[in-house]
Design a protein around this motif. Structure first.
Motif, short mmCIF file in Angstrom:
data_model
loop_
_atom_site.label_atom_id
_atom_site.label_comp_id
_atom_site.label_asym_id
_atom_site.label_seq_id
_atom_site.Cartn_x
_atom_site.Cartn_y
_atom_site.Cartn_z
N UNK A 480 0.85 -1.19 0.00
CA UNK A 480 0.00 0.00 0.00
C UNK A 480 0.88 1.24 0.00
N UNK A 481 0.68 2.10 -0.99
CA UNK A 481 1.30 3.42 -1.01
C UNK A 481 0.26 4.43 -1.47
N UNK A 482 0.47 5.67 -1.12
CA UNK A 482 -0.51 6.72 -1.42
C UNK A 482 -0.71 6.87 -2.92
N UNK A 483 -1.98 6.80 -3.37
CA UNK A 483 -2.31 6.94 -4.78
C UNK A 483 -1.87 8.28 -5.33
N UNK A 484 -1.29 8.28 -6.53
CA UNK A 484 -0.72 9.49 -7.11
C UNK A 484 -0.80 9.43 -8.62
N UNK A 485 -0.92 10.58 -9.26
CA UNK A 485 -0.92 10.53 -10.71
C UNK A 485 -1.33 11.80 -11.41
N UNK A 486 -1.38 11.69 -12.73
CA UNK A 486 -1.77 12.76 -13.63
C UNK A 486 -2.76 12.18 -14.63
N UNK A 521 -3.51 16.83 -11.88
CA UNK A 521 -2.63 16.10 -10.98
C UNK A 521 -3.30 15.88 -9.62
N UNK A 522 -2.95 14.80 -8.96
CA UNK A 522 -3.51 14.49 -7.64
C UNK A 522 -2.50 13.66 -6.85
N UNK A 523 -2.63 13.61 -5.50
CA UNK A 523 -3.72 14.14 -4.67
C UNK A 523 -3.56 15.63 -4.39
N UNK A 524 -4.58 16.19 -3.74
CA UNK A 524 -4.56 17.60 -3.36
C UNK A 524 -4.10 17.78 -1.91
N UNK A 525 -4.56 16.88 -1.03
CA UNK A 525 -4.19 16.91 0.39
C UNK A 525 -4.04 15.47 0.87
N UNK A 526 -3.74 15.29 2.14
CA UNK A 526 -3.61 13.94 2.69
C UNK A 526 -4.11 13.91 4.13
N UNK A 527 -4.36 12.69 4.59
CA UNK A 527 -4.60 12.42 6.01
C UNK A 527 -4.02 11.05 6.33
N UNK A 603 6.57 8.80 -7.71
CA UNK A 603 6.87 10.21 -7.53
C UNK A 603 7.38 10.46 -6.11
N UNK A 604 8.32 11.38 -5.94
CA UNK A 604 8.83 11.69 -4.60
C UNK A 604 8.03 12.81 -3.93
N UNK A 605 8.05 12.81 -2.61
CA UNK A 605 7.53 13.97 -1.90
C UNK A 605 8.49 15.14 -2.09
N UNK A 606 8.00 16.35 -1.81
CA UNK A 606 8.81 17.56 -1.98
C UNK A 606 8.20 18.66 -1.14
N UNK A 607 8.96 19.72 -0.83
CA UNK A 607 8.37 20.86 -0.13
C UNK A 607 7.23 21.45 -0.94
N UNK A 612 2.25 12.93 -4.21
CA UNK A 612 2.20 11.81 -3.27
C UNK A 612 1.24 12.15 -2.13
N UNK A 613 1.47 13.33 -1.53
CA UNK A 613 0.65 13.76 -0.39
C UNK A 613 -0.02 15.11 -0.62
N UNK A 614 0.06 15.64 -1.86
CA UNK A 614 -0.53 16.94 -2.12
C UNK A 614 0.15 18.01 -1.29
N UNK A 615 -0.67 18.85 -0.63
CA UNK A 615 -0.13 19.90 0.22
C UNK A 615 0.09 19.43 1.66
N UNK A 616 -0.22 18.17 1.95
CA UNK A 616 -0.04 17.68 3.29
C UNK A 616 -1.35 17.58 4.05
#
Length: 631
Positions: A480-486, A521-527, A603-607, A612-616
């Protein structure tokens, strides 16, 4: 490999359309007309094989979408009322105003009715949406084939199930521009149940997931006891081997928020797959983790749509069914109580049933059925926040169908509804499955639907504290990893352009050709997305997934809406224009981890924003302070 650009995809589709149209000239006994043109073509995915012609007497519940005459104007309204820098911000539209904008023109309505009558369809057979932009009618295959100038076949899936579908269809020229989609035709998405939870460890054959549903964590057992916290620090409250409602409430700053507008503010979640929110299980869960809410397990509203299954007190624990529904309800109530909850149970697809091809089945596509139901509700019955934990590979849904569903979501956003969708559980795509349907050979990252719709808020998953992108081995042997894509279907919305383009540029060409840089692109946010102790069948099981992340994020924003409504202000509604212009500054950035999938590290996370996690993650006190609201 050349980059997968929108123009390349379009050229491939047009080529396939041309081949399909040519095949209609010699394809069999259906009456051919000289004034028809192919409307939509979508090839059967590799997992489906044609078994033979559909019986002519098989009944199809046909849904016809009429072109919405002023959708561009609706979209303009949606962005204006969702843009914090626009003077109309927060001035959401009423149901009547939305219906007026999307109703078909008189010309379109007259042409479509003329077409139906040409094939002997009595007007008394027709059923309409409130805006008259959707028409439904039940007809035999033989009639539908003649109307659509096509042939339906029985297609078998590699898992043994079957459906009646066609790869493409045509319409007379005089109605071509007036119809947006006709279904069921060439939409192959199914909200399919995973393998039985009790058997996953023993099975070696992997079944491709077509849904975002809660997954069972590997080698997980509930701790001997999870005491209620003596203080409010995250370290004292949270045990990340068992993320309880109190942990979530502490993590996102809602634990000391006092609900003030429960009579006006509502939240909701959707159920498919014949899942029911099992009230007995939910009562046990709340008794353990939110004792003051325990009685509410038997009080929240559950609504059946198109025959959706409801808990009647005699539900049998079968193949893990109800795990997803329980997870959503348990954590939405666990975080958002006493905000009223509505559980929508939509029928129209039985994931374990292999239909007899001579027996009628309900061929409705659940997302469209649910969306049409919701857009027909009066304003007072619409919840301000809705979470959905289900989805499909984008390419298993025809573009016309995806656009039709997404446009319905835009109507809800314009009316002030925040729609949250899980971003998926396998990063950029499940390993060994990342092949394009266009040619069944091109390798590509696998975007998901409906989380790719630009009018919804897509929710990724995190883990631990400080939070990082989620990663967990599953009992099935997958990860399981956070869904991500374009998206390959939906263009990048204007609100994303600057921020997402900057992220793509920062990748320095990584994975060029595997994804559509110009797509939504997604995701927008995460929890938080793991591990959730969930009561199912009277016992505790550990679940992971964005299936838990979406309802949690939705519940946090339900409480934020509560504070707004209590002071006479409108709810947030469609979040993304606010989120990308200003709101992201109020989120906790996540900069550790990747999305993985498709046999890559993903895809990697980034500031800032990342795929991966959107804006967090949200933090309620920050949101309240920014809007000048009280706790």
């Amino acid at each position: 490999m050349a980059p997968l650009r929108a123009s390349t995809v379009l050229t491939s589709v047009l080529s396939l359309l041309s081949c399909f149209q040519a095949s209609l000239v010699t394809a069999g006994p259906v009456n051919r007309r000289s004034d028809v043109l192919v409307k939509d073509y979508h090839p059967a995915p590799r997992a489906w094989a044609k078994q033979g012609p559909a019986p002519s007497t098989h009944l199809i519940h046909l849904t016809i979408g009429l072109s919405q005459s002023r959708f561009n104007e609706l979209e303009r309204h949606l962005y204006e009322v969702s843009d914090p820098f626009h003077p109309r911000y927060g001035h959401h539209l009423s149901a009547e105003e939305v219906h007026e904008l999307v109703k078909p023109s008189d010309k379109a309505s007259a042409a479509v009715h003329e077409w139906l009558q040409e094939y002997g369809v009595d007007p008394d057979q027709l059923r309409y949406s409130p805006a008259k932009d959707w028409i439904s009618v039940t007809l035999p295959v033989a009639t539908v084939e003649e109307m659509l100038d096509t042939e339906y076949s029985v297609y078998g899936h590699q898992d043994g199930s079957t459906v009646v579908r066609t790869e493409g269809y045509s319409l007379p020229l005089y109605v071509h521009e007036h119809i947006s989609t006709v279904q069921p035709t060439n939409s192959w998405a199914r909200l399919q149940r995973d393998q039985p939870r009790t058997e996953i460890k023993q099975r070696s054959t992997m079944v491709k997931r077509s849904s975002h549903v809660a997954e069972v964590a590997d080698d997980w057992a509930p701790p001997a006891s999870i005491p209620l916290p003596a203080n409010s620090t995250i370290e004292a409250v949270c045990n990340f081997t068992a993320v309880t409602p109190d942990c979530v409430r502490t993590l996102y700053g809602t634990i000391d928020y006092e609900v003030k507008a429960a009579g006006k503010n509502k939240m909701a979640h959707t159920n498919y797959l014949e899942e029911a929110t099992n009230r007995s299980d939910i009562s046990i869960f709340l008794g353990k983790y939110r004792p003051e809410a325990r009685a509410y397990a038997y009080e929240f509203e559950a609504i059946s749509i198109a025959g959706g299954v409801l808990d009647n007190g005699t539900n049998v624990a079968e193949e893990g069914r109800d795990e997803e529904a329980n997870l959503d309800a348990e954590y939405m109530i666990g975080v958002g109580y006493p905000t009223p909850l509505i559980a929508y149970h939509t029928g129209g697809r039985n994931p374990t049933y292999v239909p007899d091809i001579l027996t009628s089945d309900n061929s409705d596509e659940p997302f469209l059925v649910w969306a049409n139901y919701m857009t027909g509700l009066p304003d007072e019955d619409i919840p301000q926040v809705v979470s959905t934990s289900y989805g499909d590979d984008e390419q298993t849904v025809s573009r016309a169908y995806a656009e039709a569903v997404c446009n319905q979501f835009a109507q809800l956003g314009a009316r002030g509804v925040s729609l949250f969708f899980s971003s998926g559980d396998f990063g950029v795509g499940q390993d060994e499955t990342c092949i394009s349907n266009l040619d069944n050979s091109t390798y590509m990252f696998m975007p998901s639907f409906p989380t790719d719709c630009p009018y919804v808020t897509a929710v990724g998953a995190t883990t631990n504290y400080p939070e990082s992108a989620a990663w967990r081995k599953l009992r099935s042997g997958l990860y399981f990893t956070s869904g991500a894509g374009f998206s390959n279907y939906f263009d990048q919305p204007a609100y994303q352009a600057k921020i997402v383009d900057s992220y793509v540029e920062s990748l320095g060409g990584l994975y060029d050709g595997f994804y559509n840089k110009s797509g939504r692109a997604y995701p927008d946010i995460s929890c938080i997305g793991q591990v959730f102790p969930t009561i199912w069948n009277g016992t505790t099981t550990g679940l992971v997934g964005t299936s838990g992340s979406s309802p949690i994020c939705a519940a946090v924003f339900a409480l934020f809406n509560d504070a707004l409504i209590a002071e006479g202000r409108p709810p947030m509604g469609f979040l993304n224009p606010w989120l990308y212009s200003h709101g992201h500054n109020l989120f906790t950035d996540v900069t550790n981890g990747t999305s993985a999938g498709c046999n890559t590290t993903g895809f990697p996370t980034a500031p800032g924003w990342d795929a991966v996690t959107g804006f967090g993650t949200p933090y309620l006190p920050k949101l309240l302070d920014a809007f000048g609201l009280k706790k």
